[in-house]
Write a protein that holds these residues in place. Structure first.
Motif, PDB file in Angstrom:
ATOM      1  N   GLY A  48      19.375  43.906  18.555  1.00  0.00           N
ATOM      2  CA  GLY A  48      18.801  45.236  18.453  1.00  0.00           C
ATOM      3  C   GLY A  48      17.283  45.186  18.430  1.00  0.00           C
ATOM      4  N   ARG A  49      16.680  45.989  17.562  1.00  0.00           N
ATOM      5  CA  ARG A  49      15.222  46.064  17.463  1.00  0.00           C
ATOM      6  C   ARG A  49      14.717  45.308  16.232  1.00  0.00           C
ATOM      7  NH1 ARG A  49      12.417  49.763  20.293  1.00  0.00           N
ATOM      8  NH2 ARG A  49      10.977  50.075  18.537  1.00  0.00           N
ATOM      9  N   PHE A  50      15.491  44.347  15.759  1.00  0.00           N
ATOM     10  CA  PHE A  50      15.158  43.681  14.497  1.00  0.00           C
ATOM     11  C   PHE A  50      13.718  43.164  14.478  1.00  0.00           C
ATOM     12  CE2 PHE A  50      14.804  39.927  11.813  1.00  0.00           C
ATOM     13  CZ  PHE A  50      15.337  40.384  10.612  1.00  0.00           C
ATOM     14  N   GLN A  57       6.750  47.317  11.278  1.00  0.00           N
ATOM     15  CA  GLN A  57       6.779  47.666   9.850  1.00  0.00           C
ATOM     16  C   GLN A  57       5.615  47.009   9.103  1.00  0.00           C
ATOM     17  OE1 GLN A  57      10.405  46.383   7.873  1.00  0.00           O
ATOM     18  NE2 GLN A  57       9.318  46.109   5.951  1.00  0.00           N
ATOM     19  N   HIS A  58       5.289  45.780   9.501  1.00  0.00           N
ATOM     20  CA  HIS A  58       4.207  45.045   8.846  1.00  0.00           C
ATOM     21  C   HIS A  58       2.853  45.266   9.519  1.00  0.00           C
ATOM     22  CE1 HIS A  58       6.601  42.875   5.893  1.00  0.00           C
ATOM     23  NE2 HIS A  58       7.494  42.631   6.828  1.00  0.00           N
ATOM     24  N   GLY A 160      -1.312  37.388   7.821  1.00  0.00           N
ATOM     25  CA  GLY A 160      -0.330  37.164   8.873  1.00  0.00           C
ATOM     26  C   GLY A 160       1.039  36.758   8.351  1.00  0.00           C
ATOM     27  N   ILE A 161       2.026  36.830   9.234  1.00  0.00           N
ATOM     28  CA  ILE A 161       3.387  36.416   8.892  1.00  0.00           C
ATOM     29  C   ILE A 161       3.917  35.445   9.948  1.00  0.00           C
ATOM     30  CG2 ILE A 161       3.967  38.490   7.580  1.00  0.00           C
ATOM     31  CD1 ILE A 161       5.538  39.502  10.019  1.00  0.00           C
ATOM     32  N   LEU A 162       4.741  34.529   9.479  1.00  0.00           N
ATOM     33  CA  LEU A 162       5.461  33.591  10.344  1.00  0.00           C
ATOM     34  C   LEU A 162       6.934  33.968  10.304  1.00  0.00           C
ATOM     35  CD1 LEU A 162       5.841  30.894  11.951  1.00  0.00           C
ATOM     36  CD2 LEU A 162       6.025  29.756   9.723  1.00  0.00           C
ATOM     37  N   ILE A 163       7.530  34.164  11.474  1.00  0.00           N
ATOM     38  CA  ILE A 163       8.961  34.462  11.569  1.00  0.00           C
ATOM     39  C   ILE A 163       9.629  33.275  12.256  1.00  0.00           C
ATOM     40  CG2 ILE A 163      10.727  36.059  12.401  1.00  0.00           C
ATOM     41  CD1 ILE A 163       8.580  38.234  12.529  1.00  0.00           C
ATOM     42  N   LEU A 164      10.490  32.591  11.538  1.00  0.00           N
ATOM     43  CA  LEU A 164      11.103  31.359  12.031  1.00  0.00           C
ATOM     44  C   LEU A 164      12.603  31.419  11.784  1.00  0.00           C
ATOM     45  CD1 LEU A 164       9.708  27.796  11.444  1.00  0.00           C
ATOM     46  CD2 LEU A 164      12.083  28.266  10.889  1.00  0.00           C
TER      47      LEU A 164
END
Length: 270
Positions: A48-50, A57-58, A160-164
Motif C-alpha cells: 500500500g502507501r506504507f 507523516q515525518h 533524519g530517519i533510517l528505514i531498514l
C-alpha cells in the motif's frame, strides 16, 4: 568454463559468508529476472502507501534509496513528489533501475555505492534513508554492519530517519521457514525459500518458471540484535513494524521494518 551470467559459490556454497560477495551474486541474468520475483503491481498492492505515508507523516522530502535494486521504491517515491537519489552496490541492478525509471517517464539519479563508505560515494545530507528488500543481511561481519549504520547516520540530517527492513529470521532460525511471501515476493510461479539455515547463514534459492535457479547467501539478522546495533551507533528511538503493521504477534510477520530516528524527543519510548 562458466559464463559471467552464472553465479559462483565455489565447491562449498555454505562456506561463502563474505560481505563483498553479493555483487557477484547479482549477475546480469539474475538481475533481469528480479522484477519477475517482485512483481511491481502485486508489491504495490501488498504494501500500500506504507512508506509513502510514513515519510510524509515525518515531513521527509529528500530521500536516499540506498538499496534501490531495480528501482521499485525509487520510482514510487518520485511519482509521489519526493526528491530521490537511488544507490545500490550491484551495477547490474542499477542499470535495470535506470531503464525502469525511463519506462515511467523518470530519470533516476543512480550511483553505485558501498554502504561502508557511503559518504565517499554519495554526497549531501538526506531527510531519510531507506534500506529495503532485506538487503542489510548481505553484510556478514559485525564491523561492516556497524560501519554501514554509522555511514547512514552521518548522511542524515539532524532530524533524519533510517528505514531498514529484514526478514523475520528469528522465526526462520528457531522454527523453520513457512512464509508464503505474500508481502515481498509476489511473482507468479516464483519461489524464494531457504536451502540452508544456521545462526550465521541463510542461503536462499530463487526458482523461476523457466527452470532457472539462483542463490543468495545472507546473514540471518535477529530483530533485537538489529535494533541494538542501531541504538549503539546513535539512533535515539526505533519503531519496529511487522509487515506494514504497527502491532503484530512476534511469530507472524514475514518481515520487520525498523524506523530509526536520529533526533531525540523527550518522552519517546524505544
Amino acid at each position: 568454463m562458466k559464463s559471467a551470467n552464472e553465479q559462483h559459490f565455489g565447491s562449498d556454497p555454505i562456506a561463502v559468508r563474505d560481505s563483498d560477495h553479493f555483487t557477484a551474486e547479482y549477475t546480469k541474468s539474475f538481475a533481469e529476472k528480479w522484477d519477475d520475483l517482485i512483481d511491481w503491481d502485486s508489491r504495490a498492492d501488498s504494501e500500500g502507501r506504507f512508506f509513502i505515508d510514513l515519510l510524509k507523516q515525518h515531513g521527509k522530502h529528500k530521500i536516499l534509496d540506498a538499496a534501490c535494486g531495480t528501482g521499485f521504491h525509487s520510482v514510487r517515491l518520485m511519482r509521489e513528489g519526493f526528491d530521490v537519489v537511488s544507490a545500490d552496490g550491484a551495477p547490474e541492478m542499477l542499470s535495470i533501475a535506470f531503464d525502469n525509471g525511463r519506462k515511467y517517464g523518470m530519470i533516476l539519479r543512480t550511483v553505485q555505492a558501498d554502504w561502508r563508505w557511503l559518504n565517499r560515494d554519495v554526497h549531501g545530507k538526506f531527510d531519510a534513508i531507506i534500506v529495503l528488500g532485506n538487503s542489510f543481511t548481505h553484510l556478514f561481519d559485525e564491523r561492516d554492519r556497524r560501519k554501514a549504520l554509522a555511514e547512514f547516520y552521518a548522511a542524515l540530517r539532524h532530524d533524519g530517519i533510517l528505514i531498514l527492513d529484514q526478514r523475520n529470521y528469528d522465526r526462520i532460525v528457531d522454527k523453520g521457514f513457512s512464509s508464503k511471501h505474500k508481502y515481498y515476493y509476489c511473482g507468479d510461479q516464483v519461489s524464494a525459500e531457504p536451502e540452508h539455515v544456521d545462526e550465521g547463514l541463510a542461503r536462499f534459492c530463487y526458482s523461476f518458471p523457466d527452470g532457472s535457479q539462483y542463490h543468495l547467501n545472507m546473514f540471518p539478522l535477529r530483530k533485537d540484535y538489529t535494533r541494538k546495533l542501531m541504538h549503539e551507533v546513535g539512533f535515539q528511538k526505533i519503531d519496529t513494524y511487522g509487515d506494514f503493521q504497527e502491532t503484530h504477534r512476534e511469530d507472524e510477520p514475514d518481515f520487520y521494518i525498523h524506523v530509526a530516528h536520529k533526533d531525540y524527543h523527550s518522552g519517546d519510548a524505544s
